[in-house]
Design a protein around this motif. Structure first.
Motif, mmCIF file in Angstrom:
data_model
loop_
_atom_site.group_PDB
_atom_site.id
_atom_site.type_symbol
_atom_site.label_atom_id
_atom_site.label_comp_id
_atom_site.label_asym_id
_atom_site.label_seq_id
_atom_site.Cartn_x
_atom_site.Cartn_y
_atom_site.Cartn_z
ATOM 1 N N MET A 1 62.811 27.456 64.647
ATOM 2 C CA MET A 1 61.367 27.505 64.394
ATOM 3 C C MET A 1 61.115 28.004 62.972
ATOM 4 N N GLU A 2 60.173 27.353 62.275
ATOM 5 C CA GLU A 2 59.874 27.768 60.904
ATOM 6 C C GLU A 2 59.100 29.069 60.880
ATOM 7 N N LYS A 3 59.415 29.876 59.907
ATOM 8 C CA LYS A 3 58.730 31.151 59.743
ATOM 9 C C LYS A 3 57.287 30.926 59.327
ATOM 10 N N SER A 4 56.368 31.651 59.949
ATOM 11 C CA SER A 4 54.957 31.517 59.617
ATOM 12 C C SER A 4 54.679 32.156 58.273
ATOM 13 N N PRO A 5 53.761 31.595 57.506
ATOM 14 C CA PRO A 5 53.421 32.190 56.217
ATOM 15 C C PRO A 5 52.723 33.526 56.389
ATOM 16 N N LYS A 6 52.741 34.300 55.341
ATOM 17 C CA LYS A 6 52.106 35.613 55.379
ATOM 18 C C LYS A 6 50.602 35.471 55.571
ATOM 19 N N ASN A 7 50.021 36.425 56.271
ATOM 20 C CA ASN A 7 48.585 36.420 56.541
ATOM 21 C C ASN A 7 47.875 37.256 55.484
ATOM 22 N N ASP A 8 46.780 36.712 54.930
ATOM 23 C CA ASP A 8 46.062 37.401 53.855
ATOM 24 C C ASP A 8 44.907 38.254 54.368
ATOM 25 N N ASN A 9 44.739 38.340 55.680
ATOM 26 C CA ASN A 9 43.582 39.057 56.213
ATOM 27 C C ASN A 9 43.549 40.513 55.773
ATOM 28 N N HIS A 10 44.724 41.083 55.482
ATOM 29 C CA HIS A 10 44.785 42.495 55.100
ATOM 30 C C HIS A 10 45.190 42.660 53.631
ATOM 31 N N PHE A 11 45.071 41.593 52.845
ATOM 32 C CA PHE A 11 45.339 41.671 51.417
ATOM 33 C C PHE A 11 44.276 42.550 50.779
ATOM 34 N N GLU A 12 44.704 43.602 50.122
ATOM 35 C CA GLU A 12 43.750 44.560 49.553
ATOM 36 C C GLU A 12 43.619 44.343 48.050
ATOM 37 N N PRO A 13 42.482 43.858 47.584
ATOM 38 C CA PRO A 13 42.304 43.595 46.158
ATOM 39 C C PRO A 13 42.242 44.893 45.354
ATOM 40 N N ARG A 14 42.758 44.847 44.145
ATOM 41 C CA ARG A 14 42.711 46.011 43.265
ATOM 42 C C ARG A 14 42.127 45.595 41.919
ATOM 43 N N ARG A 15 41.497 46.556 41.263
ATOM 44 C CA ARG A 15 40.904 46.275 39.954
ATOM 45 C C ARG A 15 42.018 45.980 38.946
ATOM 46 N N PRO A 16 41.861 44.953 38.114
ATOM 47 C CA PRO A 16 42.876 44.656 37.103
ATOM 48 C C PRO A 16 43.129 45.856 36.200
ATOM 49 N N SER A 17 44.346 45.964 35.746
ATOM 50 C CA SER A 17 44.759 47.076 34.896
ATOM 51 C C SER A 17 43.934 47.128 33.607
ATOM 52 N N GLY A 18 43.303 48.274 33.347
ATOM 53 C CA GLY A 18 42.542 48.446 32.117
ATOM 54 C C GLY A 18 43.442 48.387 30.899
ATOM 55 N N PHE A 19 44.635 48.972 31.011
ATOM 56 C CA PHE A 19 45.600 48.959 29.906
ATOM 57 C C PHE A 19 45.963 47.529 29.536
ATOM 58 N N LEU A 20 46.267 46.708 30.570
ATOM 59 C CA LEU A 20 46.627 45.308 30.324
ATOM 60 C C LEU A 20 45.451 44.539 29.736
ATOM 61 N N TYR A 21 44.245 44.811 30.232
ATOM 62 C CA TYR A 21 43.063 44.118 29.748
ATOM 63 C C TYR A 21 42.807 44.412 28.269
ATOM 64 N N TRP A 22 42.984 45.675 27.880
ATOM 65 C CA TRP A 22 42.735 46.048 26.489
ATOM 66 C C TRP A 22 43.783 45.466 25.551
ATOM 67 N N ILE A 23 44.912 45.032 26.085
ATOM 68 C CA ILE A 23 45.922 44.343 25.275
ATOM 69 C C ILE A 23 45.642 42.843 25.244
#
Length: 433
Positions: A1-23
């Motif tokens: 049986m093929e493995k089911s893909p990961k579920n995104d229901n509990h994917f927790e978004p985070r604010r993009p890195s300020g350090f990376l943005y300023w670069i």
């Protein structure tokens, strides 16, 4: 049986890195001036709002995201992108720091919608490209789902709209590299959160349809804009696969300055101003979008045949949970008026496999320059590489025109063939005959 893909229901978004943005943002701004003539026309009303924002952009070129980030700075944007982006190895070290949010392209993805809602509720701002893919002909996608307006009302954030005028001319999907010329990013505060709440979904949809209407090849010619390149035509045969003189398909090749039909020798030059010029008795359309409309008209005539069906030999690959594509098998990729899919055998055990989706609600699909198309099913991306190294552009057009016919959407006026064309369009045998 093929493995089911990961579920995104509990994917927790985070604010993009300020350090990376300023670069990255100052770097993007510098490159926008060096590589293209980037110009920004910002709506001052945006600065008066605290957000969070949902920033909607047309998808005309690869610079869309960078130009959007520059225009909205210092607001940091969580980019909503197709799952295929997560397979890009060069991006892997930065995915988490950039706060990317995955979404299934052209498939209902409730998990991603919940993630976006949580992100905005946390005060994060989203970058969203509703068309879902880059334009091939420099025009907007022919269909904008009404669900977008309902989504915006659900999210309840300030809405900003952006378009890069000349973006397609500088970096069309079919071209390798950049053509240096003026690209103007224009931003507009489209709706405040309060206005969204007061308006109906239908009213919002009508505004969105108007905003998501553009034609970069026409814009270039009307403004006589030059986009410098040593080989302006190279690669254009990927989208202009049908000869306007003899009607042959996938006989066209491109050189630095020409597109040539190897069957009838129709030869057309393409210059830095986006203009086609026929040579020695050859024929052409004036602009890329008009040539592409000719291919759409041809597709509609094919689809009117009651026995319509196309099939091509293909290799099937699948994206795993680690964001890698693995070759799974080979067989036949096919399409008729009702279904699109693949039938073949797995490499592992020679077992027959059928991957199929109904076409009624499929208004477009993901296509690749290296001649492949994607179908996302249950969070799993299935990719089909055409063995003949062609057809992805035509399959894309067939899917879109089939949707137009199935849903009774307005049909454009028949394309007028250029003088000297040898094509004879006959009335097809329809299903009603």
């Amino acid at each position: 049986m093929e493995k089911s893909p990961k579920n995104d229901n509990h994917f927790e978004p985070r604010r993009p890195s300020g350090f990376l943005y300023w670069i990255l943002v100052p770097l993007f701004k510098l490159l926008a001036k060096i590589i293209i003539k980037g110009r920004f026309v910002r709506d001052p009303a945006i600065k008066e709002r605290k957000g969070p924002f949902v920033v909607l952009g047309t998808h005309s070129c690869y610079m869309d995201i960078a130009m959007m980030a520059i225009s909205m700075f210092p607001v940091r944007l969580n980019i909503v992108c197709g799952r295929d982006v997560f397979t890009w190895k060069k991006l892997k070290p930065f995915r988490e720091a950039l706060g990317l949010i995955p979404i299934n392209q052209f498939e209902m993805d409730l998990g991603s919608i919940r993630t976006m809602k949580r992100a905005v509720d946390k005060g994060l701002s989203l970058a969203l490209f509703p068309e879902g893919k880059f334009t091939l002909d420099g025009k907007n996608l022919f269909y904008l789902p009404e669900s977008l307006a309902k989504f915006l009302k659900l999210i309840g954030a300030d809405v900003v709209f952006m378009h890069n005028y000349g973006g397609y001319c500088s970096k069309p999907r079919w071209y390798s590299g950049f053509k240096r010329g003026l690209v103007t990013n224009k931003s507009e505060l489209l709706f405040t959160a309060e206005e969204l709440k007061a308006k109906s979904a239908k009213e919002i949809h009508e505004v969105l349809k108007e905003k998501f209407t553009f034609n970069d090849p026409l814009y270039q010619q009307e403004n006589h804009l030059r986009y410098k390149s040593k080989h302006p035509a190279l690669g254009i045969h990927y989208i202009l696969y049908k000869c306007p003189k003899c009607g042959a398909e996938y006989e066209t090749v491109s050189t630095d300055h020409h597109i040539v039909c190897e069957k009838c020798s129709n030869t057309v030059s393409y210059d830095e101003y986006g203009k086609f010029t026929p040579e020695d008795g050859s024929v052409t359309f004036d602009r890329i979008d008009l040539w592409y409309d000719f291919e759409r008209e041809s597709a509609r005539r094919e689809l009117a045949d009651k026995n319509f069906r196309v099939s091509y030999p293909a290799v099937w690959a699948q994206c795993d949970d680690n964001h890698n594509y693995n070759d799974m098998g080979e067989g036949e990729f096919y399409m008729d008026r009702e279904r699109i899919g693949f039938k073949g055998k797995k490499y592992a055990d020679d077992r027959e496999v059928v991957i199929e989706v109904p076409l009624y609600n499929q208004f477009t699909l993901v296509h690749k320059n290296y001649e492949a198309v994607d179908l996302t099913i249950d969070n799993r991306v299935n990719r089909f590489y055409f063995k003949d190294v062609k057809y992805s552009c035509k399959v894309n057009i067939l899917v879109e025109e089939n949707f137009r016919l199935n849903h009774g959407l307005p049909i454009p006026d028949p394309v007028k063939l250029p003088a000297g064309s040898e094509i004879e369009w006959k009335a097809p045998e329809t299903a009603d005959d």
